[in-house]
Design an enzyme around this catalytic site. Structure first.
Site, PDB file in Angstrom:
ATOM      1  N   ARG A 121       0.819  -1.236   0.000  1.00 40.26           N
ATOM      2  CA  ARG A 121       0.000   0.000   0.000  1.00 40.26           C
ATOM      3  C   ARG A 121       0.841   1.269   0.000  1.00 40.26           C
ATOM      4  O   ARG A 121       0.405   2.334   0.433  1.00 40.26           O
ATOM      5  CB  ARG A 121      -0.963   0.018   1.183  1.00 40.26           C
ATOM      6  CG  ARG A 121      -1.938  -1.139   1.175  1.00 40.26           C
ATOM      7  CD  ARG A 121      -3.060  -0.913   2.168  1.00 40.26           C
ATOM      8  NE  ARG A 121      -3.975  -2.047   2.170  1.00 40.26           N
ATOM      9  CZ  ARG A 121      -3.807  -3.132   2.918  1.00 40.26           C
ATOM     10  NH1 ARG A 121      -2.779  -3.221   3.730  1.00 40.26           N
ATOM     11  NH2 ARG A 121      -4.671  -4.110   2.857  1.00 40.26           N
ATOM     12  N   LYS A 143       2.389  11.195 -11.340  1.00 41.75           N
ATOM     13  CA  LYS A 143       1.556  10.290 -12.142  1.00 41.75           C
ATOM     14  C   LYS A 143       2.363   9.032 -12.394  1.00 41.75           C
ATOM     15  O   LYS A 143       3.449   9.097 -12.982  1.00 41.75           O
ATOM     16  CB  LYS A 143       1.191  10.929 -13.483  1.00 41.75           C
ATOM     17  CG  LYS A 143       0.012  11.859 -13.416  1.00 41.75           C
ATOM     18  CD  LYS A 143      -0.433  12.225 -14.816  1.00 41.75           C
ATOM     19  CE  LYS A 143      -1.577  13.202 -14.807  1.00 41.75           C
ATOM     20  NZ  LYS A 143      -1.933  13.646 -16.167  1.00 41.75           N
ATOM     21  N   GLU A 185       8.161  18.124 -24.878  1.00 48.02           N
ATOM     22  CA  GLU A 185       7.552  18.483 -23.593  1.00 48.02           C
ATOM     23  C   GLU A 185       8.114  19.816 -23.083  1.00 48.02           C
ATOM     24  O   GLU A 185       7.415  20.583 -22.428  1.00 48.02           O
ATOM     25  CB  GLU A 185       7.753  17.368 -22.556  1.00 48.02           C
ATOM     26  CG  GLU A 185       7.172  15.998 -22.953  1.00 48.02           C
ATOM     27  CD  GLU A 185       5.652  15.883 -22.798  1.00 48.02           C
ATOM     28  OE1 GLU A 185       4.970  16.897 -22.586  1.00 48.02           O
ATOM     29  OE2 GLU A 185       5.156  14.733 -22.913  1.00 48.02           O
ATOM     30  N   LYS A 227       6.097  22.867 -14.271  1.00 45.69           N
ATOM     31  CA  LYS A 227       5.311  21.679 -13.904  1.00 45.69           C
ATOM     32  C   LYS A 227       4.998  21.688 -12.415  1.00 45.69           C
ATOM     33  O   LYS A 227       3.874  21.383 -11.998  1.00 45.69           O
ATOM     34  CB  LYS A 227       6.031  20.392 -14.298  1.00 45.69           C
ATOM     35  CG  LYS A 227       5.219  19.176 -13.905  1.00 45.69           C
ATOM     36  CD  LYS A 227       5.227  18.049 -14.863  1.00 45.69           C
ATOM     37  CE  LYS A 227       4.204  16.996 -14.434  1.00 45.69           C
ATOM     38  NZ  LYS A 227       4.341  15.752 -15.155  1.00 45.69           N
ATOM     39  N   GLU A 237      -5.443  16.696 -11.084  1.00 47.40           N
ATOM     40  CA  GLU A 237      -5.964  17.037 -12.421  1.00 47.40           C
ATOM     41  C   GLU A 237      -7.474  17.275 -12.439  1.00 47.40           C
ATOM     42  O   GLU A 237      -8.220  16.715 -13.231  1.00 47.40           O
ATOM     43  CB  GLU A 237      -5.593  15.928 -13.420  1.00 47.40           C
ATOM     44  CG  GLU A 237      -5.633  16.438 -14.862  1.00 47.40           C
ATOM     45  CD  GLU A 237      -5.035  15.461 -15.869  1.00 47.40           C
ATOM     46  OE1 GLU A 237      -3.883  15.024 -15.660  1.00 47.40           O
ATOM     47  OE2 GLU A 237      -5.711  15.176 -16.851  1.00 47.40           O
ATOM     48  N   ARG A 241      -4.168  21.240 -14.236  1.00 44.61           N
ATOM     49  CA  ARG A 241      -3.169  20.237 -14.629  1.00 44.61           C
ATOM     50  C   ARG A 241      -3.456  19.638 -16.004  1.00 44.61           C
ATOM     51  O   ARG A 241      -2.542  19.217 -16.709  1.00 44.61           O
ATOM     52  CB  ARG A 241      -3.063  19.128 -13.564  1.00 44.61           C
ATOM     53  CG  ARG A 241      -1.955  18.140 -13.889  1.00 44.61           C
ATOM     54  CD  ARG A 241      -1.567  17.243 -12.737  1.00 44.61           C
ATOM     55  NE  ARG A 241      -0.486  16.372 -13.128  1.00 44.61           N
ATOM     56  CZ  ARG A 241       0.220  15.621 -12.299  1.00 44.61           C
ATOM     57  NH1 ARG A 241      -0.056  15.642 -11.016  1.00 44.61           N
ATOM     58  NH2 ARG A 241       1.191  14.857 -12.748  1.00 44.61           N
ATOM     59  N   ASN A 245      -1.594  18.480 -20.854  1.00 47.30           N
ATOM     60  CA  ASN A 245      -1.860  17.464 -21.867  1.00 47.30           C
ATOM     61  C   ASN A 245      -2.005  18.042 -23.266  1.00 47.30           C
ATOM     62  O   ASN A 245      -2.546  17.386 -24.155  1.00 47.30           O
ATOM     63  CB  ASN A 245      -3.127  16.668 -21.499  1.00 47.30           C
ATOM     64  CG  ASN A 245      -2.941  15.886 -20.215  1.00 47.30           C
ATOM     65  OD1 ASN A 245      -1.852  15.375 -19.947  1.00 47.30           O
ATOM     66  ND2 ASN A 245      -3.986  15.814 -19.406  1.00 47.30           N
ATOM     67  N   HIS A 248      -1.661  15.818 -26.269  1.00 49.60           N
ATOM     68  CA  HIS A 248      -1.532  14.429 -25.812  1.00 49.60           C
ATOM     69  C   HIS A 248      -2.689  13.535 -26.256  1.00 49.60           C
ATOM     70  O   HIS A 248      -2.489  12.346 -26.465  1.00 49.60           O
ATOM     71  CB  HIS A 248      -1.390  14.381 -24.288  1.00 49.60           C
ATOM     72  CG  HIS A 248      -0.011  14.742 -23.809  1.00 49.60           C
ATOM     73  ND1 HIS A 248       0.592  15.952 -24.094  1.00 49.60           N
ATOM     74  CD2 HIS A 248       0.902  14.044 -23.067  1.00 49.60           C
ATOM     75  CE1 HIS A 248       1.799  15.983 -23.536  1.00 49.60           C
ATOM     76  NE2 HIS A 248       2.006  14.844 -22.923  1.00 49.60           N
ATOM     77  N   HIS A 252      -1.644  10.434 -28.070  1.00 41.94           N
ATOM     78  CA  HIS A 252      -1.886   9.062 -27.599  1.00 41.94           C
ATOM     79  C   HIS A 252      -2.523   8.228 -28.712  1.00 41.94           C
ATOM     80  O   HIS A 252      -2.255   7.030 -28.816  1.00 41.94           O
ATOM     81  CB  HIS A 252      -2.791   9.074 -26.359  1.00 41.94           C
ATOM     82  CG  HIS A 252      -2.073   9.519 -25.114  1.00 41.94           C
ATOM     83  ND1 HIS A 252      -2.709   9.763 -23.925  1.00 41.94           N
ATOM     84  CD2 HIS A 252      -0.760   9.750 -24.870  1.00 41.94           C
ATOM     85  CE1 HIS A 252      -1.822  10.130 -23.015  1.00 41.94           C
ATOM     86  NE2 HIS A 252      -0.637  10.140 -23.575  1.00 41.94           N
ATOM     87  N   HIS A 265       7.068   9.041 -27.504  1.00 45.81           N
ATOM     88  CA  HIS A 265       6.028   9.860 -26.873  1.00 45.81           C
ATOM     89  C   HIS A 265       6.115  11.327 -27.331  1.00 45.81           C
ATOM     90  O   HIS A 265       5.128  11.928 -27.757  1.00 45.81           O
ATOM     91  CB  HIS A 265       6.151   9.757 -25.353  1.00 45.81           C
ATOM     92  CG  HIS A 265       5.139  10.536 -24.597  1.00 45.81           C
ATOM     93  ND1 HIS A 265       3.811  10.186 -24.543  1.00 45.81           N
ATOM     94  CD2 HIS A 265       5.250  11.675 -23.863  1.00 45.81           C
ATOM     95  CE1 HIS A 265       3.147  11.062 -23.810  1.00 45.81           C
ATOM     96  NE2 HIS A 265       3.999  11.986 -23.373  1.00 45.81           N
TER      97      HIS A 265
END
Ligand code: NAD
Ligand code: GLY
Length: 360
Positions: A121, A143, A185, A227, A237, A241, A245, A248, A252, A265
């Site tokens: 955990r 993330k 980025e 960032k 997010e 935030r 993206n 993105h 993606h 990427h």
């Protein structure tokens, strides 16, 4: 060396950026109170280059290092890889005080972080990013994820590292294509919220691409500052935030449509950003000159400015499976102007289709 704080109350941490930092990791963790055994996750390539520096630094400060070497490539960012790391951690009897360290690019960081978030955990997690993309983006903000066969980053968590150590000297061994991918980025921060940084990049791009240490440290620290500010304001997010993206959702679709790993990427993000910019023009926000300006910077960085010739319908299908689609509406990050992004679902689907067609 530069430091950038990420302010998240009790989960705050510092990003250290500079030349030759990896050898200092042992001293930085010596009085952390972490357990003596640490799991050092890396891939073969990176471990061969930098494993010794990190391992000896940790061992000289009393830690026992268990290497967790994973396969290279996006196609290994999956639950099977995570499971191998759980096995290693369990066999080495890591307890809840023991840290997991990620030495590598975004793939290593995302998988190691996912394992750190879920093993027992949650155990302390340290990021030692070794690609430009990881130093400016993926190692910061918490993330962590693995891919599902049908979607990228589908299985994951928000789990902040305790420390990020970005040693810029390791970028000297990075293949040029990976430096270019990371630049997508870096440029993103200028486009979404930092026009002075975009102007600096227009002046200094060649120095960054040539990996001049001072230019690298500046570009990485400024990217991390951007960032960190966004993440500190909106960790999960819920709002701002999402602006990180930009490009993105289109990107993606490119990565998934071409098969993970075919497009890097950052390459997919660059082509995706041009689609978002074209859509922003169709919304009446950007002018032709703005599009040319963004395209010129990506081109100088050696990044693609058009996507692969998949059918627009295929793009839309893949984009609709992206997690940023809510209630059947396509939430997209667009540019109101260069230096200011907005998240909106106001674009007409016909404009989205035409923007894709225009940029493939
Ligand atoms: P990567 O992790 O695949 O690394 C790229 C290649 O560079 C690999 O072959 C690696 O072995 C090699 N490499 C790494 N460091 C090196 C070095 N110093 N010298 C020589 N070779 C080196 O790619 P990446 O671009 O770092 O990361 C991409 C991943 O990051 C994607 O999975 C993406 O989804 C993820 N990502 C995550 C976030 C986040 O917020 N968590 C943000 C952006 C991207
Ligand atoms: N890379 C996008 C984010 O961290 O939110």
């Amino acid at each position: 060396m530069k430091t950038v704080p990420v302010n998240l109350g009790t989960r705050s941490y510092t990003i250290h950026i500079g030349e030759g930092l990896l050898g200092k990791i042992g001293k930085l963790l010596q009085f952390s109170g972490y357990g003596k055994t640490v799991l050092l996750v890396s891939n073969f390539q990176v471990f061969q280059l930098y494993g010794d520096i990190v391992q000896s630094s940790l061992e000289s400060c009393g830690f026992e290092v268990v290497p967790g070497i994973i396969e290279t490539g996006e196609e290994h960012k999956n639950l099977a890889t995570a499971e191998k790391l759980y096995d290693l951690a369990y066999t080495a009897e890591l307890d809840r005080r023991c840290a997991i360290l990620a030495l590598g690019g975004g793939v290593v960081g995302d998988v190691a972080g996912f394992v750190a978030a879920t093993y027992l955990r949650g155990v302390p997690f340290i990021q030692l990013p070794t690609t430009l993309l990881a130093q400016v983006d993926s190692s910061v903000g918490g993330k962590v994820a693995v891919n599902h066969p049908r979607g990228k980053n589908i299985i994951g968590a928000f789990y902040q590292p305790r420390l990020v150590l970005a040693d810029t000297s390791v970028l000297q061994t990075l293949p040029p294509r990976e430096i270019r991918s990371g630049m997508a980025e870096v440029i993103k921060y200028g486009l979404i919220r930092d026009l002075p940084f975009l102007e600096w990049l227009e002046q200094n791009l060649d120095n960054v691409l040539a990996r001049r240490p001072d230019a690298l440290v500046f570009a990485i620290a400024r990217s991390c500052k951007n960032k960190a500010e966004v993440v500190s304001a909106d960790e999960k997010e819920k709002g701002e935030r999402a602006l990180l993206n930009l490009g993105h959702t289109f990107g993606h679709a490119i990565e998934a449509g071409m098969g993970y790993g075919a497009w890097l990427h950052g390459e997919a993000v660059a082509a995706g950003t041009m689609m978002a910019a074209e859509l922003s023009r169709r919304m009446g926000w950007l002018g032709e000159g703005d599009i040319e300006r963004i395209e010129a910077l990506f081109r100088r960085a050696g990044l693609p400015t058009v996507g692969p010739a998949l059918e627009p319908a295929k793009y839309l299908d893949l984009m609709q499976h992206d997690k940023k689609v809510q209630n059947g509406k396509m939430n997209l990050v667009l540019l109101e102007q260069i230096g200011r992004a907005v998240s909106t679902n106001a674009a007409l689907m016909s404009d989205v289709t035409n923007a894709i067609a225009c940029r493939t």
